[in-house]
Design a protein around this motif. Structure first.
Motif, mmCIF file in Angstrom:
data_model
loop_
_atom_site.group_PDB
_atom_site.id
_atom_site.type_symbol
_atom_site.label_atom_id
_atom_site.label_comp_id
_atom_site.label_asym_id
_atom_site.label_seq_id
_atom_site.Cartn_x
_atom_site.Cartn_y
_atom_site.Cartn_z
ATOM 1 N N LEU A 42 0.825 -1.205 0.000
ATOM 2 C CA LEU A 42 0.000 0.000 0.000
ATOM 3 C C LEU A 42 0.861 1.258 0.000
ATOM 4 O O LEU A 42 0.568 2.228 -0.698
ATOM 5 C CB LEU A 42 -0.928 -0.006 1.222
ATOM 6 C CG LEU A 42 -2.065 -1.027 1.210
ATOM 7 C CD1 LEU A 42 -2.803 -1.021 2.540
ATOM 8 C CD2 LEU A 42 -3.033 -0.746 0.065
ATOM 9 N N VAL A 43 1.930 1.237 0.779
ATOM 10 C CA VAL A 43 2.832 2.394 0.809
ATOM 11 C C VAL A 43 3.502 2.575 -0.554
ATOM 12 O O VAL A 43 3.609 3.697 -1.066
ATOM 13 C CB VAL A 43 3.900 2.223 1.911
ATOM 14 C CG1 VAL A 43 4.909 3.370 1.855
ATOM 15 C CG2 VAL A 43 3.246 2.168 3.291
ATOM 16 N N GLN A 44 3.924 1.472 -1.131
ATOM 17 C CA GLN A 44 4.596 1.525 -2.430
ATOM 18 C C GLN A 44 3.701 2.165 -3.489
ATOM 19 O O GLN A 44 4.196 2.855 -4.387
ATOM 20 C CB GLN A 44 5.003 0.107 -2.855
ATOM 21 C CG GLN A 44 5.756 0.017 -4.160
ATOM 22 C CD GLN A 44 7.223 0.382 -4.027
ATOM 23 O OE1 GLN A 44 7.632 1.047 -3.081
ATOM 24 N NE2 GLN A 44 8.028 -0.040 -4.982
ATOM 25 N N ASN A 45 2.410 1.939 -3.370
ATOM 26 C CA ASN A 45 1.478 2.417 -4.393
ATOM 27 C C ASN A 45 0.711 3.661 -3.981
ATOM 28 O O ASN A 45 -0.212 4.077 -4.688
ATOM 29 C CB ASN A 45 0.506 1.289 -4.750
ATOM 30 C CG ASN A 45 1.182 0.151 -5.484
ATOM 31 O OD1 ASN A 45 1.567 0.281 -6.640
ATOM 32 N ND2 ASN A 45 1.345 -0.972 -4.808
ATOM 33 N N HIS A 46 1.076 4.247 -2.852
ATOM 34 C CA HIS A 46 0.426 5.466 -2.389
ATOM 35 C C HIS A 46 1.181 6.655 -2.970
ATOM 36 O O HIS A 46 2.297 6.969 -2.554
ATOM 37 C CB HIS A 46 0.421 5.519 -0.861
ATOM 38 C CG HIS A 46 -0.509 6.546 -0.296
ATOM 39 N ND1 HIS A 46 -0.220 7.895 -0.285
ATOM 40 C CD2 HIS A 46 -1.731 6.431 0.280
ATOM 41 C CE1 HIS A 46 -1.209 8.560 0.279
ATOM 42 N NE2 HIS A 46 -2.144 7.694 0.622
ATOM 43 N N ALA A 47 0.583 7.320 -3.925
ATOM 44 C CA ALA A 47 1.288 8.347 -4.692
ATOM 45 C C ALA A 47 1.802 9.489 -3.834
ATOM 46 O O ALA A 47 2.848 10.082 -4.136
ATOM 47 C CB ALA A 47 0.367 8.892 -5.785
ATOM 48 N N ALA A 48 1.096 9.809 -2.755
ATOM 49 C CA ALA A 48 1.484 10.969 -1.942
ATOM 50 C C ALA A 48 2.566 10.659 -0.920
ATOM 51 O O ALA A 48 3.209 11.571 -0.397
ATOM 52 C CB ALA A 48 0.256 11.530 -1.230
ATOM 53 N N ALA A 49 2.785 9.378 -0.624
ATOM 54 C CA ALA A 49 3.753 9.005 0.417
ATOM 55 C C ALA A 49 5.180 9.320 -0.026
ATOM 56 O O ALA A 49 5.585 9.007 -1.147
ATOM 57 C CB ALA A 49 3.621 7.528 0.743
ATOM 58 N N ARG A 50 5.948 9.932 0.892
ATOM 59 C CA ARG A 50 7.334 10.260 0.578
ATOM 60 C C ARG A 50 8.297 9.827 1.671
ATOM 61 O O ARG A 50 9.504 10.013 1.555
ATOM 62 C CB ARG A 50 7.465 11.760 0.300
ATOM 63 C CG ARG A 50 6.760 12.165 -1.001
ATOM 64 C CD ARG A 50 6.832 13.638 -1.266
ATOM 65 N NE ARG A 50 8.196 14.110 -1.419
ATOM 66 C CZ ARG A 50 8.545 15.389 -1.500
ATOM 67 N NH1 ARG A 50 7.596 16.319 -1.420
ATOM 68 N NH2 ARG A 50 9.797 15.743 -1.635
ATOM 69 N N VAL A 51 7.769 9.205 2.730
ATOM 70 C CA VAL A 51 8.607 8.617 3.763
ATOM 71 C C VAL A 51 7.759 7.621 4.541
ATOM 72 O O VAL A 51 6.542 7.784 4.666
ATOM 73 C CB VAL A 51 9.191 9.696 4.714
ATOM 74 C CG1 VAL A 51 8.087 10.385 5.509
ATOM 75 C CG2 VAL A 51 10.237 9.102 5.651
ATOM 76 N N LEU A 52 8.396 6.562 5.034
ATOM 77 C CA LEU A 52 7.721 5.577 5.877
ATOM 78 C C LEU A 52 8.397 5.549 7.241
ATOM 79 O O LEU A 52 9.621 5.426 7.338
ATOM 80 C CB LEU A 52 7.794 4.182 5.250
ATOM 81 C CG LEU A 52 7.345 3.020 6.154
ATOM 82 C CD1 LEU A 52 5.846 3.118 6.447
ATOM 83 C CD2 LEU A 52 7.691 1.673 5.525
#
Length: 264
Positions: A42-52
């Protein structure tokens, strides 16, 4: 997606993944492992995510594999293939962190034991609370380390310290882990959450592609000759030189202002 043993939250450009089995010290059973892999996707495909940011709830970061999980138990007298747990769960999760399209922070809020050490070290930057500690407990139960621990420990600490930690199964306090170079830094417990939050916002505002290419270049350097590494650097710099973030960085430098990076 609804999770039972983890929490995944998106706050603008920051993804927060929390191991949420505090009563089990956030140990990893088969269900939790499956949820973690789904969360990474989900993080990989979340366009807005820029850090985990990866952390644990309660007093532990992660105690490693849950030995009470059915996958670790004998079935009608037949011993389980626990190596399959490593292949099926730990290997793809560690590689998923290493290949994620955004930088990662391990916020080690407490105990990191067994496979929990490998999970923390698979992140790009590990920050630990002062009260946290690391424990390679495998020899206490007749196993050798997994979850990438043998690779991460030897790469960061050298063979002597890695061997001592793995064989003697002694606690490594967070402060000493930072002094030895195993993690980035330790933070006073009272300031831990705020420090991690500031670091997450800092990384989220930086040129995401450049950070990930930096990770990949560092990884490649472990097996490359100098000549090979120079070629890798040229390849990455060439690609990044065509990015919008590089153009913005150069323009902001010339205009003597703070750059506004978009991760593109």
């Amino acid at each position: 997606m609804n999770f039972s043993n983890i929490k995944l939250e998106f706050e603008n450009s920051i993804a927060r993944l929390t191991l949420n089995r505090p009563e089990k010290l956030n140990s990893l059973d088969d269900q939790t492992n499956g949820e973690l892999l789904a969360a990474l996707n989900l993080v990989q495909n979340h366009a807005a995510a820029r850090v985990l940011v990866l952390t644990g709830s309660g007093r532990a970061f992660c105690a490693g594999q849950d030995l009470a999980d059915p996958t670790m138990q004998a079935d009608n007298g037949k011993l389980p293939d626990i190596g399959n747990v490593v292949e099926k769960n730990f290997k793809p999760f560690v590689m998923g962190l290493q290949n994620l399209r955004v930088p990662t922070i391990a916020a080690v809020n407490g105990l990191a034991a067994g496979g929990g050490v490998g999970v923390a070290l698979a992140c790009d930057i590990a920050v630990a609370a002062q009260s946290a500690y690391f424990l390679q407990a495998f020899s206490r139960i007749g196993l050798s380390p997994d979850t990438g621990s043998t690779w991460f420990l030897t790469q960061r600490l050298g063979i002597a310290r890695a061997m001592g930690l793995a064989m003697l199964a002694e606690k490594l306090p967070a402060q000493k882990a930072a002094e030895w170079g195993l993690i980035w830094q330790t933070v006073e417990d009272a300031a831990f959450v705020a420090t991690v939050d500031r670091l997450a916002h800092q990384l989220a505002s930086m040129p995401t592609k450049a950070l990930v290419r930096t990770r990949q270049a560092m990884q490649a350097a472990i097996t490359h000759t100098l000549e090979q590494q120079l070629s890798t650097e040229a390849t990455f710099v060439r690609e990044l030189g065509w990015s919008a973030d590089y153009q913005e960085g150069v323009k902001a430098f010339a205009e003597k202002r703070t750059p506004h990076f978009t991760g593109k």
